[in-house]
Design an enzyme around this catalytic site. Structure first.
Site, PDB file in Angstrom:
ATOM      1  CD  GLU A 138      68.751 -38.753 -41.042  1.00 45.34           C
ATOM      2  OE1 GLU A 138      69.977 -38.626 -41.139  1.00 45.34           O
ATOM      3  OE2 GLU A 138      68.066 -38.182 -40.181  1.00 45.34           O
ATOM      4  CG  PHE A 172      66.723 -43.710 -47.055  1.00 46.73           C
ATOM      5  CD1 PHE A 172      65.729 -44.353 -47.787  1.00 46.73           C
ATOM      6  CD2 PHE A 172      67.151 -42.457 -47.472  1.00 46.73           C
ATOM      7  CE1 PHE A 172      65.176 -43.751 -48.916  1.00 46.73           C
ATOM      8  CE2 PHE A 172      66.597 -41.852 -48.599  1.00 46.73           C
ATOM      9  CZ  PHE A 172      65.605 -42.503 -49.321  1.00 46.73           C
ATOM     10  CG  ASP A 177      42.102 -64.380 -37.371  1.00 44.42           C
ATOM     11  OD1 ASP A 177      43.321 -64.600 -37.250  1.00 44.42           O
ATOM     12  OD2 ASP A 177      41.608 -63.231 -37.355  1.00 44.42           O
ATOM     13  CG  ASN A 183      51.003 -61.390 -37.080  1.00 44.06           C
ATOM     14  OD1 ASN A 183      50.661 -60.412 -36.427  1.00 44.06           O
ATOM     15  ND2 ASN A 183      50.140 -62.292 -37.507  1.00 44.06           N
ATOM     16  N   GLY A 212      47.732 -56.821 -34.308  1.00 40.33           N
ATOM     17  CA  GLY A 212      46.909 -55.749 -33.739  1.00 40.33           C
ATOM     18  C   GLY A 212      47.203 -54.464 -34.487  1.00 40.33           C
ATOM     19  CG  ASP A 262      50.415 -46.464 -41.385  1.00 39.52           C
ATOM     20  OD1 ASP A 262      49.979 -46.365 -42.546  1.00 39.52           O
ATOM     21  OD2 ASP A 262      51.074 -47.456 -41.000  1.00 39.52           O
ATOM     22  CD  GLU A 296      27.392 -64.047 -20.566  1.00 41.83           C
ATOM     23  OE1 GLU A 296      28.359 -63.499 -20.033  1.00 41.83           O
ATOM     24  OE2 GLU A 296      27.387 -65.255 -20.899  1.00 41.83           O
TER      25      GLU A 296
HETATM   26  C1  GLA Z   1      47.694 -61.275 -35.144  1.00 32.40           C
HETATM   27  C2  GLA Z   1      46.360 -60.565 -35.194  1.00 32.40           C
HETATM   28  C3  GLA Z   1      45.317 -61.390 -34.506  1.00 32.40           C
HETATM   29  C4  GLA Z   1      45.214 -62.740 -35.166  1.00 32.40           C
HETATM   30  C5  GLA Z   1      46.580 -63.408 -35.148  1.00 32.40           C
HETATM   31  C6  GLA Z   1      46.562 -64.681 -35.959  1.00 32.40           C
HETATM   32  O1  GLA Z   1      48.214 -61.287 -33.869  1.00 32.40           O
HETATM   33  O2  GLA Z   1      46.445 -59.286 -34.651  1.00 32.40           O
HETATM   34  O3  GLA Z   1      44.070 -60.733 -34.539  1.00 32.40           O
HETATM   35  O4  GLA Z   1      44.765 -62.580 -36.478  1.00 32.40           O
HETATM   36  O5  GLA Z   1      47.585 -62.578 -35.684  1.00 32.40           O
HETATM   37  O6  GLA Z   1      47.783 -65.308 -36.002  1.00 32.40           O
END
Ligand code: GLA
Length: 752
Positions: free
Chosen positions: A278, A281, A367, A481, A530, A535, A615
């Site tokens: 709300e 909005f 990334d 982000n 992250g 959702d 490993e």
């Molecule tokens: C976010 C994402 C990470 C990575 C960084 C890159 O924090 O959750 O996994 O991709 O951005 O800036």
């Protein structure tokens, strides 16, 4: 038919496999909510709400002299505005005189095969005719505002979806200051509220509290559904457990700012109102215009939290996720973020990919940092042009080398953001959300692009479409982000500024729709620092979302546990990362990290070149195990066997195939003890009369067991057979596990 209407009593009954939902059009035409819960038969439900003259609860005008029929006391399907119900309201509407008021009465209804869709908003879809739609039309006679209550009944899934559609059929403009998606008035009783709060790198922490007499709110004002509160809540009986007690789930299919309020009224009825946030909005509704609210997914389970979660899991997998990837095992990926951060070039990435390919990894994801001047997180967003200093010759030479290794190639993008030093910002400073005359608050030194402007969405559709058309990219990680502040759009007049947050989301959804429809084979993964936008709205476009920037296996147990209440494991992005872990500094065995990440989409996020030989062998075996187990993990029923907050010693969870043919138990010791109680566990979801063989038993990271390693011979061992009932009711005891964070996977197969 799962939707019935009795024209004499004017009662609607919606039936799912195990639930009933009753509503009634009363003598004045208001739509009362009579019941939602375990399936019931016939009988007058109006006796639940007898006429009572309660002081200061005003009567409908028609009953002003007989008293006791008050909007404040009756359970409502969707409230009016300013007409005598003082509990949480669904709508705040003002006409052009500034009069706040709406009183909706029944006009007509239709029942249709299939599932309604919403304008510009994600929502559940039917699969193979598994849904029916009820549309109840209501009208406010004074303003001409009509309300269509939309119900999607998914009988087999025990799910009812709801949304509201408001249309101005009057002659003068109206303004909506609140427009909720749904109201749910629960039957009498004492309830607990379960909600999932958190923060960055600590998302979806379960909190359970009693529903009190004050309003309890789960919400976000951040422009995203947020790390801080997930748009999902559960109301359950105060004695409800995983396996007993009535539980209601309310989940929003929305990724922007939202509000879910819970209130226990003076008469003990509990109301939940869910919808768009709300705060700030205000939506203008000119004559002829329509506003669709986001959708809400309701589900009820009579026997506890586990069945409720499983209903959501099946529903999200089948009726929310879309596209060719939704039912497929996802490729095992390696992401370079925690391996290199911004410090990479083609050579480094190829080296990581070569090692990964040799171990069985199937996709290399590049990334953040591959474009413009993006050498740290202070710059470069907005210009989606490859950085040829890092990647000489551009993306293609890199992709060719990755593909030559037999791997797919994936790429990170953050389309909603811009840095001030970008060409995009220099050309279009007005495309960023900033307040006139103020320096904006900065998040990661980036600004939010004004997605309420169609030209911004068009620009990004073109820029990202170009990348996908011109390069062989098979996966996109769509990040976001920062939280939204300084929300003001230069494209809209003063009176429309209250629309911007929602228009922004419509723009994000429009872009996601264009890209996912335009490039259906591409696997999209959502991300917002992250799990800041984890959702059901986002899941309509991306079948998976990066669960958290916290990759520590032990912390992930709590995060994935909380997430599992509403969301299936196949939607949870989870990776094995380096040790000591970059977020917590903790060291865990590499196989324990894999056990946890396998209960997600599974991948790696570390420099595999730095692993020791043993490993590397472990990684090879993990990938083989993941491929073998993923069908069961992805499609099986999920059981929480412990609550990490209550059991400090270990966390256990389990999968059982829907047809009872196999099961997998996972356990991680989170706090080794010198003299612990036995680890005793009962399986769930097996067939009582079937015989199961313990055909897989893997102990990881345990240095020794309590009798010098012979425990496995003394106790359970591979090849043992048990009846389903023995495993369900007598259970198994596992050997004592020593060392730092050991883990176990036990696999059972039905043999007869
Ligand atoms: C976010 C994402 C990470 C990575 C960084 C890159 O924090 O959750 O996994 O991709 O951005 O800036």
């Amino acid at each position: 038919m799962s939707i019935r209407f009795d024209s004499e009593t004017r009662i609607f009954v919606l039936e799912t496999a195990h639930t009933s939902y009753h509503m009634k059009v009363d003598a004045l035409g208001h739509l009362l909510h009579l019941y939602y819960g375990k399936t019931i038969g016939s009988g007058d439900l109006m006796q639940l709400y007898p006429r009572t003259d309660r002081g200061f609860s005003p009567d409908y005008y028609a009953y002003r002299t007989h008293r006791g029929i008050s909007p404040d006391l009756l359970p409502q399907e969707y409230t009016g505005c300013n007409v005598g119900d003082f509990r949480l309201s669904c709508v705040t509407v003002a006409d052009n005189r500034g009069a706040f008021g709406a009183d909706f009465t029944y006009v007509s209804h239709t029942v249709e095969a299939g599932k309604y869709q919403l304008n510009g908003l994600p929502c559940a879809h039917a699969e193979e005719n598994d849904a029916e739609t009820l549309i109840v039309r209501m009208q406010d006679e004074v303003t001409g505002l009509t309300l269509e209550l939309l119900y999607g009944v998914f009988a087999r899934q025990d799910v009812i979806t709801r949304a509201a559609r408001l249309t101005n059929h009057g002659d003068t403009p109206l303004r909506l200051d609140k427009a909720a998606s749904a109201c749910l008035d629960l039957p009498f009783g004492r309830w607990d509220l379960l909600h999932f709060h958190g923060r960055h790198a600590m998302e979806r922490q379960l909190e359970r509290e009693a529903v009190g007499t004050h309003i309890q709110t789960v919400s976000s004002v951040r422009g995203s559904s947020s790390h801080h509160n997930n748009p999902f809540l559960i109301l359950c009986r105060q004695d409800a457990t995983e396996t007993s007690g009535a539980c209601y789930g309310v989940m929003m299919v929305y990724s922007g700012s939202y509000q879910m309020d819970v209130e226990r009224s003076q008469t003990g009825l509990v109301r939940v109102v869910s919808g768009i946030q709300e705060e700030r909005f205000a939506w203008n509704l000119k004559p002829g215009e329509t506003f669709d609210t986001p959708e809400v997914i309701l589900s009820f389970a009579a026997e506890g939290l586990t069945p409720l979660s499983q209903q959501y899991h099946r529903f999200l997998r089948r009726n929310i996720c879309r596209g060719p990837w939704k039912d497929k095992r996802r490729p095992v990926l390696i992401n370079n973020w925690e391996a290199t951060y911004f410090d990479f070039n083609t050579e480094k990435i190829v080296k990581i990919a070569e090692k990964a390919a040799s171990l069985g990894v199937e996709m290399m994801v590049l990334d953040d940092g591959w474009f413009g001047t993006r050498n740290d997180d202070n710059q470069g967003l907005g210009d989606w042009v490859v950085n040829c200093e890092k990647l000489p010759g551009g993306l293609d030479p890199l992709i060719e080398q990755i593909n030559a290794l037999g791997m797919k190639f994936g790429l990170w993008i953050e389309p909603e953001m811009v840095n001030e030093n970008s060409q995009l910002y220099r050309t279009h400073p007005d495309w960023a959300l900033t307040l006139p005359g103020r320096k904006p608050a900065m998040g990661r030194n980036q600004l939010v692009l004004d997605f309420s402007r169609p030209e911004v969405v068009d620009y990004l559709a073109e820029a990202i479409g170009k990348l996908l058309r011109e390069h062989h990219i098979e996966y996109i990680k769509w990040d976001m982000n920062r939280s939204m502040s300084d929300v003001y759009s230069r494209a809209f007049p003063a009176e429309q500024q209250g629309e911007i947050m929602h228009r922004y989301m419509l723009g994000v959804y429009a872009l996601a729709e264009r890209l996912t429809q335009g490039f259906p084979e591409v696997l999209f993964e959502g991300c917002a620092g992250g799990g800041g936008r984890f959702d059901a709205g986002m899941l309509c476009y991306y079948p998976q979302i990066w669960c958290s920037d916290d990759t520590d296996a032990i912390e992930r147990l709590t995060i994935q546990h909380g997430t599992s209440f509403g969301y299936p494991v196949c939607t949870m992005g989870a990776h094995v990362s380096a040790c000591p872990n970059h977020q917590t500094g903790r060291t865990t065995p590499i196989d324990t990290r894999a056990v946890v990440a396998m209960s997600g989409t599974f991948g790696y996020e570390l420099d595999l070149g730095k692993l020791k030989r043993a490993e590397c062998t472990a990684v090879k075996n993990q990938i083989k195990r993941f491929k073998r187990l993923n069908d069961l993990i992805r499609t099986g029923d999920y059981y929480r066997l412990t609550d990490p907050a209550e059991n400090a010693y270990f966390t256990a969870w389990q999968f059982a195939a829907e047809d009872g043919s196999e099961a997998l138990l996972n356990l991680v010791v989170t706090h080794p003890q010198a003299n612990p109680l036995p680890i005793h566990l009962c399986f769930r979801g097996l067939e009582e009369d079937a015989v199961y063989e313990l055909d897989g038993i893997d102990y990881f990271g345990s240095q020794y067991t309590h009798d010098g390693g012979n425990a496995i011979e003394d106790g359970i061992h591979k090849g043992m057979r048990f009846s389903g009932s023995t495993l369900l009711y007598a259970g198994l005891v596992l050997p004592q596990l020593f060392g730092d964070y050991p883990s176990v996977q036990l696999h059972l197969t039905r043999k007869g």
